[in-house]
Design an enzyme around this catalytic site. Structure first.
Site, PDB file in Angstrom:
ATOM      1  N   HIS A  34       0.861  -1.180   0.000  1.00  0.00           N
ATOM      2  CA  HIS A  34       0.000   0.000   0.000  1.00  0.00           C
ATOM      3  C   HIS A  34       0.898   1.232   0.000  1.00  0.00           C
ATOM      4  CE1 HIS A  34       1.006   0.262   4.231  1.00  0.00           C
ATOM      5  NE2 HIS A  34       0.555  -0.962   4.429  1.00  0.00           N
ATOM      6  N   HIS A  37       4.116   1.327   2.182  1.00  0.00           N
ATOM      7  CA  HIS A  37       5.283   0.651   1.598  1.00  0.00           C
ATOM      8  C   HIS A  37       5.884   1.497   0.470  1.00  0.00           C
ATOM      9  CE1 HIS A  37       2.729  -2.925   2.880  1.00  0.00           C
ATOM     10  NE2 HIS A  37       3.840  -3.131   3.558  1.00  0.00           N
ATOM     11  N   GLN A  61       7.836 -14.742  12.903  1.00  0.00           N
ATOM     12  CA  GLN A  61       7.400 -13.598  13.703  1.00  0.00           C
ATOM     13  C   GLN A  61       5.912 -13.627  14.033  1.00  0.00           C
ATOM     14  OE1 GLN A  61       8.739 -10.865  10.530  1.00  0.00           O
ATOM     15  NE2 GLN A  61       6.896  -9.675  10.951  1.00  0.00           N
ATOM     16  N   GLY A 147       9.215   1.768   8.297  1.00  0.00           N
ATOM     17  CA  GLY A 147       8.177   2.735   8.618  1.00  0.00           C
ATOM     18  C   GLY A 147       8.029   2.939  10.111  1.00  0.00           C
ATOM     19  N   LYS A 149       5.410   3.648  11.509  1.00  0.00           N
ATOM     20  CA  LYS A 149       4.146   3.063  11.970  1.00  0.00           C
ATOM     21  C   LYS A 149       4.456   1.906  12.911  1.00  0.00           C
ATOM     22  CE  LYS A 149       0.198   0.455  10.992  1.00  0.00           C
ATOM     23  NZ  LYS A 149       0.773  -0.897  11.085  1.00  0.00           N
ATOM     24  N   VAL A 176       2.399   6.826   6.840  1.00  0.00           N
ATOM     25  CA  VAL A 176       1.473   7.317   5.805  1.00  0.00           C
ATOM     26  C   VAL A 176       0.056   6.983   6.263  1.00  0.00           C
ATOM     27  CG1 VAL A 176       0.764   7.116   3.391  1.00  0.00           C
ATOM     28  CG2 VAL A 176       3.192   6.974   4.000  1.00  0.00           C
ATOM     29  N   LYS A 184      -2.134   3.640   7.300  1.00  0.00           N
ATOM     30  CA  LYS A 184      -2.319   2.605   6.285  1.00  0.00           C
ATOM     31  C   LYS A 184      -1.695   1.312   6.773  1.00  0.00           C
ATOM     32  CE  LYS A 184      -2.919   5.559   2.437  1.00  0.00           C
ATOM     33  NZ  LYS A 184      -3.750   5.378   1.273  1.00  0.00           N
ATOM     34  N   ARG A 187      -3.400  -4.863   7.138  1.00  0.00           N
ATOM     35  CA  ARG A 187      -4.448  -5.503   7.941  1.00  0.00           C
ATOM     36  C   ARG A 187      -5.752  -4.703   7.986  1.00  0.00           C
ATOM     37  NH1 ARG A 187       0.247  -7.329  11.324  1.00  0.00           N
ATOM     38  NH2 ARG A 187       0.166  -9.608  11.390  1.00  0.00           N
TER      39      ARG A 187
HETATM   40  P1  AMP Z   1       4.904  -4.882   6.533  1.00  0.00           P
HETATM   41  O1  AMP Z   1       4.712  -5.356   5.143  1.00  0.00           O
HETATM   42  O2  AMP Z   1       3.630  -4.612   7.269  1.00  0.00           O
HETATM   43  O3  AMP Z   1       5.879  -5.743   7.313  1.00  0.00           O
HETATM   44  O4  AMP Z   1       5.595  -3.472   6.419  1.00  0.00           O
HETATM   45  C1  AMP Z   1       6.801  -3.312   5.712  1.00  0.00           C
HETATM   46  C2  AMP Z   1       7.356  -1.965   6.006  1.00  0.00           C
HETATM   47  O5  AMP Z   1       6.428  -0.954   5.632  1.00  0.00           O
HETATM   48  C3  AMP Z   1       7.651  -1.765   7.508  1.00  0.00           C
HETATM   49  O6  AMP Z   1       8.872  -1.055   7.655  1.00  0.00           O
HETATM   50  C4  AMP Z   1       6.481  -0.954   7.947  1.00  0.00           C
HETATM   51  O7  AMP Z   1       6.754  -0.153   9.093  1.00  0.00           O
HETATM   52  C5  AMP Z   1       6.230  -0.093   6.727  1.00  0.00           C
HETATM   53  N1  AMP Z   1       4.876   0.438   6.771  1.00  0.00           N
HETATM   54  C6  AMP Z   1       3.727  -0.254   6.916  1.00  0.00           C
HETATM   55  N2  AMP Z   1       2.672   0.586   6.966  1.00  0.00           N
HETATM   56  C7  AMP Z   1       3.176   1.844   6.864  1.00  0.00           C
HETATM   57  C8  AMP Z   1       2.595   3.157   6.860  1.00  0.00           C
HETATM   58  N3  AMP Z   1       1.291   3.331   6.969  1.00  0.00           N
HETATM   59  N4  AMP Z   1       3.436   4.206   6.732  1.00  0.00           N
HETATM   60  C9  AMP Z   1       4.768   4.044   6.619  1.00  0.00           C
HETATM   61  N5  AMP Z   1       5.374   2.836   6.612  1.00  0.00           N
HETATM   62  C10 AMP Z   1       4.590   1.752   6.738  1.00  0.00           C
END
Ligand code: AMP
Length: 285
Positions: A34, A37, A61, A147, A149, A176, A184, A187
């Site tokens: 999204h 990312h 994890q 991120g 987040k 974001v 964002k 999930r």
């Molecule tokens: P994930 O696929 O959920 O493991 O996230 C991969 C990377 O994207 C991680 O570094 C997250 O922190 C980052 N990420 C996920 N959602 C957001 C967001 N809304 N804003 C900024 N980074 C994000």
């Protein structure tokens, strides 16, 4: 853009990129991409000659009662998004490729995990640290993009890089959000229609906490209480935690000063959402 599925090929590609004097920016993800990312990919694109992203839903994890099996996946869509946003190499290994046998070494994260998500997601950050150490030695990045987040994850990666003297620069990227403030997240698709409407209150509650601090509140307990009260009256989900801690150390504070994080987790019927804001108390205006 090239999709690479084996460790051997990714490693030899990384070696030849580095040998040619180019820098590698790396964005590890679990896919279902999204705009959050994409913000990391954009930053990596601006700061490096070569951008590598990975898509790997890391079983290590996820806890036994978590959503590993049902985690949203759509590789074809992700492949197109990655390509459109300037990724050069998309590393997409299978679980068997990453974990062909039981690991000989176990990593245990010793600090920054007895709070926030670490308190209930036992072993989660051990799994994160393990997969990232593997990914870092496969992709050999100069810079890695994470991120905020997932601010606790950023704090753990900061520890991983420093403890093991990894020659990598950690680049945190701001959260974001949707227009109404909801962070964002892959999930968010689990939310029902009415939960989605309520979900904007998570960020609102953090802003209420920030406002209290701006007005001079120095006691973290009162800030936590203000956030908690707001959440209890505005969302149907159950509040798992609200915490105000130092950042990135994630230690409790008697009095608010310096860089701090206001963080929360709320469990809705099928989605557990987290959010946070990081502020510098001494520079708040
Ligand atoms: P994930 O696929 O959920 O493991 O996230 C991969 C990377 O994207 C991680 O570094 C997250 O922190 C980052 N990420 C996920 N959602 C957001 C967001 N809304 N804003 C900024 N980074 C994000």
């Amino acid at each position: 853009m090239k999709v690479i599925e084996t460790i051997k090929e990714m490693q030899s590609k990384a070696t030849s990129i580095l040998t040619s004097g180019k820098s590698i920016g790396f964005v590890p993800t679990m896919g279902f991409l999204h705009e959050g990312h994409l913000a990391l990919i954009k930053k990596a694109r601006e700061e490096n000659e070569i951008v590598v992203a990975s898509i790997f839903v890391n079983p290590l994890q996820f806890g036994p009662n978590e959503d590993f099996e049902t985690y949203p996946r759509d590789f074809e869509r992700d492949r197109v998004l990655a390509e459109e946003n300037g990724v050069d190499y998309l590393f997409y290994p299978s679980v068997e490729e990453m974990y062909p046998a039981k690991m000989t070494i176990k990593l245990t994260v010793a600090k920054r995990v007895d709070c926030l998500c670490g308190r209930t997601r036992i072993g989660h950050f051990d799994g994160v640290a393990t997969v990232l150490l593997k990914l870092f030695s496969i992709v050999r990045p100069n810079r890695v993009y994470f991120g905020l987040k997932d601010a606790q994850q950023v704090a753990v990666v900061d520890g991983l890089i420093k403890d093991f003297n990894l020659p990598i620069q950690l680049c945190p990227v701001d959260t974001v959000r949707e227009e109404d403030g909801l962070a964002k997240s892959s999930r968010n698709v689990y939310l029902t229609g009415s939960e989605r409407k309520e979900a904007k209150e998570l960020y609102q509650s953090l802003l209420i906490g920030k406002e209290r601090i701006k007005k001079g509140e120095k006691d973290p307990k009162n800030v936590v209480e203000a956030i908690q009260n707001y959440l209890n009256s505005s969302v149907s989900g159950s509040v798992e935690y609200v915490e105000v801690l130092s950042y990135p150390e994630l230690e409790e504070l008697r009095e608010l000063h310096g860089r701090i994080i206001l963080a929360l987790a709320v469990k809705f019927s099928k989605a557990r959402l987290i959010d946070n804001i990081i502020i510098d108390v001494d520079r708040l205006k």
